[in-house]
Design an enzyme around this catalytic site. Structure first.
Site, short mmCIF file in Angstrom:
data_model
loop_
_atom_site.label_atom_id
_atom_site.label_comp_id
_atom_site.label_asym_id
_atom_site.label_seq_id
_atom_site.Cartn_x
_atom_site.Cartn_y
_atom_site.Cartn_z
CG PHE A 1 -1.50 1.75 1.37
CD1 PHE A 1 -2.37 1.85 0.34
CD2 PHE A 1 -1.83 1.63 3.06
CE1 PHE A 1 -3.24 3.29 1.04
CE2 PHE A 1 -2.21 2.63 3.37
CZ PHE A 1 -2.79 3.88 1.98
CB ILE A 2 2.72 3.37 2.51
CG1 ILE A 2 2.21 3.05 3.77
CG2 ILE A 2 3.86 4.14 2.69
CD1 ILE A 2 1.90 3.27 4.84
CB THR B 1 3.39 2.04 13.20
OG1 THR B 1 2.60 2.13 13.66
CG2 THR B 1 4.75 0.39 13.66
CD GLU C 1 -0.41 -0.60 15.81
OE1 GLU C 1 -0.62 -1.14 16.05
OE2 GLU C 1 -1.71 -0.32 14.34
CE1 TYR D 1 2.93 -3.50 11.72
CE2 TYR D 1 1.65 -2.27 13.26
CZ TYR D 1 2.31 -2.58 12.10
OH TYR D 1 2.66 -1.14 11.20
CE LYS E 1 6.87 -1.19 11.53
NZ LYS E 1 7.52 -1.58 9.67
CG ASN F 1 -0.27 5.87 5.85
OD1 ASN F 1 0.24 5.80 5.46
ND2 ASN F 1 0.32 5.82 7.05
N PRO G 1 -17.87 -5.20 10.26
CG PRO G 1 -16.26 -6.53 10.61
CD PRO G 1 -17.69 -5.83 9.45
P1 NAD Z 1 1.35 -3.61 3.30
O1 NAD Z 1 1.23 -4.93 3.79
O2 NAD Z 1 -0.12 -2.81 2.23
O3 NAD Z 1 2.86 -4.03 2.78
C1 NAD Z 1 3.97 -4.91 2.66
C2 NAD Z 1 4.59 -4.94 2.10
O4 NAD Z 1 6.04 -5.45 2.19
C3 NAD Z 1 3.94 -5.54 0.84
O5 NAD Z 1 3.68 -5.83 -0.55
C4 NAD Z 1 4.91 -7.40 0.90
O6 NAD Z 1 4.80 -8.08 -0.19
C5 NAD Z 1 6.09 -6.61 1.47
N1 NAD Z 1 6.51 -7.51 2.33
C6 NAD Z 1 6.11 -8.59 2.70
N2 NAD Z 1 6.44 -9.56 4.21
C7 NAD Z 1 8.20 -9.08 3.07
C8 NAD Z 1 9.56 -9.96 3.05
N3 NAD Z 1 9.77 -11.00 4.27
N4 NAD Z 1 10.04 -9.62 2.13
C9 NAD Z 1 9.92 -8.53 1.08
N5 NAD Z 1 8.80 -8.03 1.15
C10 NAD Z 1 7.98 -8.12 2.07
O7 NAD Z 1 2.16 -2.46 4.10
P2 NAD Z 1 1.73 -1.13 4.52
O8 NAD Z 1 0.61 -0.79 5.16
O9 NAD Z 1 2.37 -0.61 2.98
O10 NAD Z 1 2.47 -0.48 5.23
C11 NAD Z 1 4.23 -0.02 4.67
C12 NAD Z 1 4.80 0.23 6.25
O11 NAD Z 1 4.18 0.87 6.69
C13 NAD Z 1 5.19 -0.96 7.02
O12 NAD Z 1 6.58 -1.24 7.47
C14 NAD Z 1 4.20 -0.92 8.17
O13 NAD Z 1 4.51 -1.16 9.42
C15 NAD Z 1 4.67 1.23 8.36
N6 NAD Z 1 2.92 1.75 8.52
C16 NAD Z 1 2.31 1.27 7.95
C17 NAD Z 1 0.76 2.82 8.16
C18 NAD Z 1 -0.82 2.18 7.36
O14 NAD Z 1 -1.47 2.81 8.58
N7 NAD Z 1 -0.90 1.38 6.59
C19 NAD Z 1 1.27 3.45 9.41
C20 NAD Z 1 2.74 3.26 9.87
C21 NAD Z 1 3.11 2.77 9.33
O1 DAU Z 2 -1.11 3.52 13.55
C1 DAU Z 2 -0.73 2.93 12.75
C2 DAU Z 2 -1.10 1.29 12.03
O2 DAU Z 2 -2.60 1.39 11.80
C3 DAU Z 2 -0.45 0.92 11.56
O3 DAU Z 2 1.28 0.43 12.10
C4 DAU Z 2 -0.47 -0.47 10.71
O4 DAU Z 2 0.31 -1.13 9.96
C5 DAU Z 2 -1.87 -0.21 10.79
O5 DAU Z 2 -2.53 -1.23 9.94
C6 DAU Z 2 -3.14 0.10 11.62
O6 DAU Z 2 -3.08 -0.09 12.75
P1 DAU Z 2 -4.72 -0.42 13.08
O7 DAU Z 2 -4.98 -1.89 13.72
O8 DAU Z 2 -4.90 1.01 13.68
O9 DAU Z 2 -5.76 -0.37 12.20
P2 DAU Z 2 -7.12 -0.99 11.84
O10 DAU Z 2 -7.69 -0.85 9.96
O11 DAU Z 2 -7.00 -2.87 11.23
O12 DAU Z 2 -8.18 -0.86 12.56
C7 DAU Z 2 -8.68 0.31 12.80
C8 DAU Z 2 -9.21 0.62 13.74
O13 DAU Z 2 -10.80 0.06 13.91
C9 DAU Z 2 -9.14 -0.37 15.39
O14 DAU Z 2 -9.34 0.58 16.14
C10 DAU Z 2 -9.87 -2.22 15.06
C11 DAU Z 2 -10.76 -0.91 14.38
N1 DAU Z 2 -11.22 -2.32 13.40
C12 DAU Z 2 -10.56 -3.01 12.45
C13 DAU Z 2 -11.16 -3.94 11.59
C14 DAU Z 2 -10.05 -4.45 11.02
C15 DAU Z 2 -12.56 -2.67 13.64
O15 DAU Z 2 -13.62 -2.57 14.39
N2 DAU Z 2 -12.82 -3.84 12.80
C16 DAU Z 2 -12.60 -4.33 11.58
O16 DAU Z 2 -13.12 -4.93 11.39
#
Ligand code: NAD
Ligand code: DAU
Length: 349
Positions: free
Chosen positions: A12-13, A130, A132, A155, A159, A185, A210
């Site tokens: 994603f990111i 993150t 978290e 998780y 991290k 994000n 849910p």
């Molecule tokens: P994502 O799950 O969408 O993507 C993760 C990517 O990493 C995928 O393309 C996957 O194929 C690749 N990957 C996983 N395991 C691997 C491995 N062993 N070797 C090589 N590639 C591998 O994740 P995202 O939401 O885009 O997050 C990206 C980064 O940003 C992560 O480090 C996450 O902790 C951090 N982050 C995410 C959020 C968020 O809200 N999504 C917020 C803060 C930080």
């Molecule tokens: O804060 C940064 C983090 O945000 C990143 O490091 C993680 O990679 C990213 O997945 C995200 O974590 P969260 O656990 O906060 O995101 P999620 O979308 O899973 O959940 C957001 C909120 O919604 C959380 O309070 C749980 C709730 N939730 C989530 C799901 C999937 C529900 O109530 N129902 C659901 O089905």
């Protein structure tokens, strides 16, 4: 000319980071290393896949020999490390995968950089983390860069572990590292296991929404492109050894956000007002569910001049439109493995 390694670029990111770097820096060769797990999808990069300064390398960051060979092949000038297992619910069900990728994979990359960067004065290892890692807030207060680490899910513990290793390589081996810790994000190309894309998809298909527990948990939402602009700034201008918190100043209680989403979806889908809200179903809470995350982003604002550019209403609108305009993308990523995941996660919850 510079060679930059971006890990997790099919996710994603990462895919948005790749797009920005490929387009904005034609003098960089951008190497995307990705294992293509369930979360990685090269369709996210269709528009840049033939760019002359873009290379894709399929591989696993846990594979030490592969990672070292890649550093040998490209003589990287910098690394932006995003590859990770990223979903909290999956970490509760299967923590080992998170320890392998997030901890061992990160240490492999640190070791490869340390070994290959004889003179590291103009190099940079940027680790994306993150908020978290800081644990859970009560009703008041914000996470700052000084907040003590207190991770509470597998998780976030993995991290946090990776962040500690990155700092250890800075202090012990003088590796030029920088870290940022970002809040939730949202935006195009997010895998529909995370709250917003999951709920958008379920509303489209009239499936239950849910809500964990009472829906009172709070998250601080940031549009992915704003995060990517921050990443660009931190990579180029951040101080070595420093940490930057990135957040949207945009706190929402889950249930309030979900109700807003339902209202917008009713309008966009031409449904009677209140139709989508009827899909809200309160389910068993997430184990160890962190109550509230909220970021104090004043350091990155004051030192690097970053502020989120997009109003939430606009970001949410763009995001919903993207999912409505890309049913094939959703269909592709939700076929196969996703069906088992969904059943295990939500049936009889
Ligand atoms: P994502 O799950 O969408 O993507 C993760 C990517 O990493 C995928 O393309 C996957 O194929 C690749 N990957 C996983 N395991 C691997 C491995 N062993 N070797 C090589 N590639 C591998 O994740 P995202 O939401 O885009 O997050 C990206 C980064 O940003 C992560 O480090 C996450 O902790 C951090 N982050 C995410 C959020 C968020 O809200 N999504 C917020 C803060 C930080
Ligand atoms: O804060 C940064 C983090 O945000 C990143 O490091 C993680 O990679 C990213 O997945 C995200 O974590 P969260 O656990 O906060 O995101 P999620 O979308 O899973 O959940 C957001 C909120 O919604 C959380 O309070 C749980 C709730 N939730 C989530 C799901 C999937 C529900 O109530 N129902 C659901 O089905």
């Amino acid at each position: 000319m510079k060679n930059i390694l971006i890990t997790g670029g099919a996710g994603f990111i990462g895919s948005h980071v790749i797009r920005l770097f490929v387009n904005k820096y034609p003098d960089y060769t951008v190497v995307n290393l990705d294992k293509l797990t369930y979360a990685g999808n090269l369709e996210n990069l269709k528009d840049v896949e033939n760019a002359p300064n873009y290379v894709f390398e399929k591989g696993d960051i846990v594979d030490e020999a592969f990672v070292f060979a890649l550093f040998e092949k490209y003589a990287f000038d910098g690394v932006i490390h995003l590859a990770a297992e990223s979903h909290v619910d999956r970490s509760i069900a299967n923590p080992m995968e998170f320890i392998h990728t997030n901890v061992i994979g990160t240490v492999n990359l640190l070791n490869a950089a340390k070994t290959h960067w004889k003179d590291s004065s103009d190099k940079r290892f940027y680790h994306i983390s993150t908020d978290e890692v800081y644990g859970s807030l009560g009703e008041e207060g914000l996470f700052t860069e000084e907040t003590a680490y207190d991770p509470r899910s597998p998780y976030s513990a993995a991290k946090a572990g990776s962040d500690h290793f990155v700092r250890a390589w800075f202090h012990t081996y003088k590796l030029p590292v920088v870290i940022s810790n970002c809040s939730n994000n949202y935006g195009p190309n997010q895998f529909p296991e995370k709250l917003l894309p999951l709920f958008i998809n379920n509303i489209i298909h009239n499936k239950p929404l849910p809500v964990y527990g009472k829906g009172e948990n709070v998250r601080d939402w940031l549009y992915v492109i704003d995060h990517v602009h921050a990443i660009d700034l931190v990579y180029h201008k951040g101080m070595v050894g420093e940490t930057y918190n990135i957040g949207g100043h945009n706190e929402w209680k889950n249930i309030d956000l979900i109700r807003l989403l339902c209202k917008i979806m009713d309008i966009k889908l031409g449904r009677e007002p209140g139709t989508s809200e009827k899909l809200i179903t309160y389910v068993k809470d997430r184990a160890g569910h962190d109550m509230r995350y909220a970021i104090d982003a004043s350091k990155i604002q004051e030192e690097l001049g970053w502020v989120p550019s997009l109003q939430f209403a606009e970001g949410l609108d763009k995001t919903i439109d993207w999912y409505l305009d890309n049913p094939e993308w959703i269909k592709n990523v939700t076929s196969g493995e996703y069906q088992n995941y969904y059943r295990e996660q939500y049936e009889n919850r």
